[in-house]
Design an enzyme around this catalytic site. Structure first.
Site, PDB file in Angstrom:
ATOM      1  N   HIS A  70       0.806  -0.738   0.332  1.00 37.42           N
ATOM      2  CA  HIS A  70       0.056   0.375   0.007  1.00 37.42           C
ATOM      3  C   HIS A  70       1.027   1.577   0.026  1.00 37.42           C
ATOM      4  CE1 HIS A  70      -2.444   3.200   2.120  1.00 37.42           C
ATOM      5  NE2 HIS A  70      -3.581   2.735   0.999  1.00 37.42           N
ATOM      6  N   GLU A 118      -3.279  -4.117   9.468  1.00 31.11           N
ATOM      7  CA  GLU A 118      -4.445  -3.189   8.754  1.00 31.11           C
ATOM      8  C   GLU A 118      -2.989  -2.358   8.921  1.00 31.11           C
ATOM      9  OE1 GLU A 118      -8.190  -1.817   7.746  1.00 31.11           O
ATOM     10  OE2 GLU A 118      -8.956  -4.405   8.827  1.00 31.11           O
ATOM     11  N   HIS A 138      -1.399   0.809   7.457  1.00 28.92           N
ATOM     12  CA  HIS A 138      -1.133   1.887   5.726  1.00 28.92           C
ATOM     13  C   HIS A 138      -0.132   2.341   5.434  1.00 28.92           C
ATOM     14  CE1 HIS A 138      -5.237   0.931   4.565  1.00 28.92           C
ATOM     15  NE2 HIS A 138      -5.178   0.614   5.845  1.00 28.92           N
ATOM     16  N   GLU A 153      -4.663   0.685  11.104  1.00 29.74           N
ATOM     17  CA  GLU A 153      -5.555   0.759  11.314  1.00 29.74           C
ATOM     18  C   GLU A 153      -6.773   0.812  12.640  1.00 29.74           C
ATOM     19  OE1 GLU A 153      -9.694   1.644   8.184  1.00 29.74           O
ATOM     20  OE2 GLU A 153      -6.519   1.324   6.839  1.00 29.74           O
TER      21      GLU A 153
END
Length: 300
Positions: free
Chosen positions: A231, A271, A273, A288
């Site tokens: 990401h 998660e 990011h 997250e």
């Protein structure tokens, strides 16, 4: 595959899972600054563990990417209410409206000209905002390109990912634009960062990391797990970058020579990011699910 020489990895819980730490950057005050995408806030995290949140209005403005500005403040995008935000290191928050309605600003970076540059995901535009809040917009020669992350390249131009057009864009400060299609179809470029020689980017849909030189030569590095969903990316030094694997709960490192190492975070469903090099030289990533992770960089 995970590295056999795993560096020290620590995870720190900062808030509940409804806040959504998303963007992260090192501030001029020696602290880390984060966006809280779901709660509508920005936060400061000192290396001593001191943590403070600053609420935004409205709470559903969805702050996303954050970057230090040339004025000693932190600047960030507000995806939902289409504004650019600014927060001082003392916590004073202001914001600026954009000329184009519903532009969906996402990526932001300090430019080579003393201004901030940002993407408009829904507007097919790149924006420029001065530290006084004056906004200029540049239309892109693609429709539905979904410009995402943006960075200043080693050539003094602005480089950005075109997620919807499967391409990398380049924009000079005076408005000249070029678009470079990616070799891999439907790669889905998102994150982008520059070292002193080239620009690195993630291909979230193809499970690859890409590198493009100022003259437009593209190299792609397939990850061992093609479903990793890389990401965000940060160029930690010339010839290497680190990235988050949103789909697998890992961070990884790739070199210009193609060496890839991956490091599992304590919670595989965290998660990750945004990612940045912290004031302490370690890698920090926003999780997250409510925290951050710190990864020691191996010694050369």
């Amino acid at each position: 595959m995970p590295s056999p020489h795993t560096p020290s990895v620590r995870e720190f819980r900062l808030t509940d899972d409804k806040a959504g730490p998303y963007g992260i950057t090192a501030g001029p005050d020696g602290a880390l600054w984060l966006t809280l995408v779901h709660r509508g806030g920005v936060a400061r995290l000192g290396l001593d563990g001191a943590y403070e949140e600053y609420a935004l209005d409205p709470a559903d403005c969805r702050p996303t990417v954050i970057a230090p500005g040339p004025d000693g403040a932190l600047w960030f995008t507000r995806l939902q209410d289409h504004r650019i935000g600014r927060v001082t290191v003392d916590g004073l928050v202001t914001s600026f409206a954009l000329p184009t309605p519903d532009g969906g600003p996402y990526g932001i970076t300090a430019g080579p000209d003393g201004a901030l540059w940002f993407t408009e995901t829904a507007g097919d535009r790149i924006g420029r905002i001065t530290v006084d809040g004056e906004v200029t917009e540049f239309a892109l020669p693609v429709e539905g390109g979904f410009p995402s992350a943006i960075t200043t390249g080693p050539d003094g131009a602005l480089w950005f990912t075109l997620h919807g057009a499967n391409a990398i864009g380049r924009l000079t400060p005076d408005g000249d634009t070029a678009v470079r299609p990616l070799p891999t179809d439907a790669a889905g470029p998102v994150g982008i960062a520059a070292d002193g020689r080239a620009v690195w980017f993630t291909e979230i849909a193809a499970g690859r990391i890409g590198r493009i030189t100022p003259d437009g030569r593209i190299t792609e590095y397939p990850l061992p797990d093609r479903a990793a969903k890389p990401h965000a990316v940060v160029a930690a030094a010339d010839g290497e970058c680190w990235f988050t694997e949103w789909g697998t709960g890992r961070v990884g490192r790739v070199t210009e020579a193609g060496e890839i190492t991956e490091h599992a975070l304590p919670d595989p469903s965290c998660e990750p990011h945004g990612i940045t090099v912290g004031p302490d030289g370690a890698l920090w990533t926003a999780l997250e699910t409510g925290g951050v992770a710190r990864v020691e960089r191996p010694l050369p």
